[in-house]
Design a protein around this motif. Sequence first.
Motif, mmCIF file in Angstrom:
data_model
loop_
_atom_site.group_PDB
_atom_site.id
_atom_site.type_symbol
_atom_site.label_atom_id
_atom_site.label_comp_id
_atom_site.label_asym_id
_atom_site.label_seq_id
_atom_site.Cartn_x
_atom_site.Cartn_y
_atom_site.Cartn_z
ATOM 1 N N ALA A 132 -7.346 -16.799 -30.293
ATOM 2 C CA ALA A 132 -8.576 -16.344 -29.360
ATOM 3 C C ALA A 132 -8.732 -14.841 -29.518
ATOM 4 O O ALA A 132 -9.770 -14.088 -29.279
ATOM 5 C CB ALA A 132 -8.248 -16.870 -27.788
ATOM 6 N N ALA A 133 -7.426 -14.274 -29.157
ATOM 7 C CA ALA A 133 -7.605 -12.823 -29.308
ATOM 8 C C ALA A 133 -8.094 -12.159 -30.407
ATOM 9 O O ALA A 133 -8.945 -11.144 -30.233
ATOM 10 C CB ALA A 133 -6.090 -12.297 -29.228
ATOM 11 N N LYS A 134 -8.230 -12.763 -31.660
ATOM 12 C CA LYS A 134 -8.671 -12.441 -32.689
ATOM 13 C C LYS A 134 -10.254 -12.273 -32.525
ATOM 14 O O LYS A 134 -10.979 -11.343 -32.898
ATOM 15 C CB LYS A 134 -8.504 -13.128 -33.831
ATOM 16 N N LYS A 135 -10.835 -13.147 -31.962
ATOM 17 C CA LYS A 135 -12.238 -13.263 -31.466
ATOM 18 C C LYS A 135 -12.672 -12.334 -30.335
ATOM 19 O O LYS A 135 -13.757 -11.876 -30.245
ATOM 20 C CB LYS A 135 -12.761 -14.580 -31.121
ATOM 21 N N ALA A 136 -11.747 -12.020 -29.471
ATOM 22 C CA ALA A 136 -12.035 -11.511 -28.386
ATOM 23 C C ALA A 136 -11.982 -9.912 -28.325
ATOM 24 O O ALA A 136 -12.208 -9.244 -27.524
ATOM 25 C CB ALA A 136 -11.341 -12.173 -27.334
ATOM 26 N N ARG A 137 -11.050 -9.500 -29.344
ATOM 27 C CA ARG A 137 -10.696 -8.132 -29.289
ATOM 28 C C ARG A 137 -11.925 -7.323 -29.464
ATOM 29 O O ARG A 137 -12.823 -7.381 -30.476
ATOM 30 C CB ARG A 137 -9.739 -7.669 -30.237
ATOM 31 N N GLY A 138 -12.275 -6.454 -28.590
ATOM 32 C CA GLY A 138 -13.607 -5.324 -28.680
ATOM 33 C C GLY A 138 -14.870 -6.089 -28.204
ATOM 34 O O GLY A 138 -15.833 -5.596 -28.229
ATOM 35 N N GLY A 251 -7.744 -20.274 -25.549
ATOM 36 C CA GLY A 251 -6.363 -19.911 -25.380
ATOM 37 C C GLY A 251 -5.994 -18.628 -25.247
ATOM 38 O O GLY A 251 -4.978 -18.136 -25.063
ATOM 39 N N LEU A 252 -7.174 -17.778 -24.892
ATOM 40 C CA LEU A 252 -6.963 -16.233 -24.760
ATOM 41 C C LEU A 252 -5.895 -16.100 -23.357
ATOM 42 O O LEU A 252 -4.953 -15.282 -23.432
ATOM 43 C CB LEU A 252 -7.903 -15.482 -24.398
ATOM 44 N N PHE A 253 -6.214 -17.125 -22.233
ATOM 45 C CA PHE A 253 -5.459 -16.844 -21.178
ATOM 46 C C PHE A 253 -4.439 -18.177 -21.088
ATOM 47 O O PHE A 253 -4.887 -19.092 -20.939
ATOM 48 C CB PHE A 253 -6.330 -17.125 -19.830
ATOM 49 N N PRO A 254 -3.159 -18.010 -21.122
ATOM 50 C CA PRO A 254 -2.187 -18.816 -21.450
ATOM 51 C C PRO A 254 -2.269 -19.836 -19.891
ATOM 52 O O PRO A 254 -2.194 -19.214 -18.980
ATOM 53 C CB PRO A 254 -0.931 -18.167 -21.470
ATOM 54 N N GLU A 255 -2.166 -21.140 -20.272
ATOM 55 C CA GLU A 255 -2.154 -21.811 -19.132
ATOM 56 C C GLU A 255 -0.618 -21.947 -18.558
ATOM 57 O O GLU A 255 0.329 -22.583 -19.320
ATOM 58 C CB GLU A 255 -2.598 -23.336 -19.052
#
Length: 263
Positions: A132-138, A251-255
């Motif tokens: 998820a971070a790969k998509k969300a970064r920037g 999945g960026l924010f872990p549950e």
Amino acid sequence: MGKRRRRTAVLCAIVVLGVGGTAGCGGGSESDGDGNGNGDEAARASSALKTLKGYDTVHIDGSYPLMGRVQLQIDHEGNCVGTTEYSDQGKAEVVQLGSERVWYRYDDTRLASWRRLAEQISPDAVALHDKAAKKARGKYIETAASDLKSDPLLKLCDLDKAFADLPDSVDEVKALNPVTQDGKRVVEMVEQPEGDGIAVYVPEKGEPLPHGVKFEIDDDPVRVTVSDPGKPVQATPPPAAETVKSAEVTGLFPEIPESMQSR
């Protein structure tokens, strides 16, 4: 918490022009006057409250323990732009449009803080976060505001919601000795009876314009200075090329598992 008690918690101080921060309740000592308050003092405190609640738009800058530092331009329509700093865990830019759509853009430090959390949960949580971070970064993450009802920051993004519990006026106040803040002489006026009232800071002389407030949102203390009343909120959707849908980065924010929550 009862309504009367909540009002005590909701507003602690209104700070005057030029103050770079907010003063805590109960500071200072009693004035040389009778200390019982009078109509003129209550009128000045009430005027500051009325002015604050009458602003169409305003810039707030201060602290919210659940978030850190917040800097936002907000209005009554739910339009909001600004930033929040999560103490030593990064920053985020926020754009809210009409209480309907919200865009967040997190910096690398914030993303890294969530990865550390994922590492405490499981390897699967780390894998989901990294994807998820790969998509969300920037990028700005676009979300329906209704999906973020519990987000503490968004409770500050609407003037009606943020200041909903502030009283419109006070009936009796006690003035404490003036203090100097950023070169301005201000007077703390404490609503009576003591311990179940509010304190308002107004200029020692001149028009009692409000320039800050200390209050509570859902029992959490918030302290902000106030500036730029009437300045339009420039809330516009980020370019499509700079956004990603929230459903794509779940999945960026872990549950956090219940077992960890109970620790």
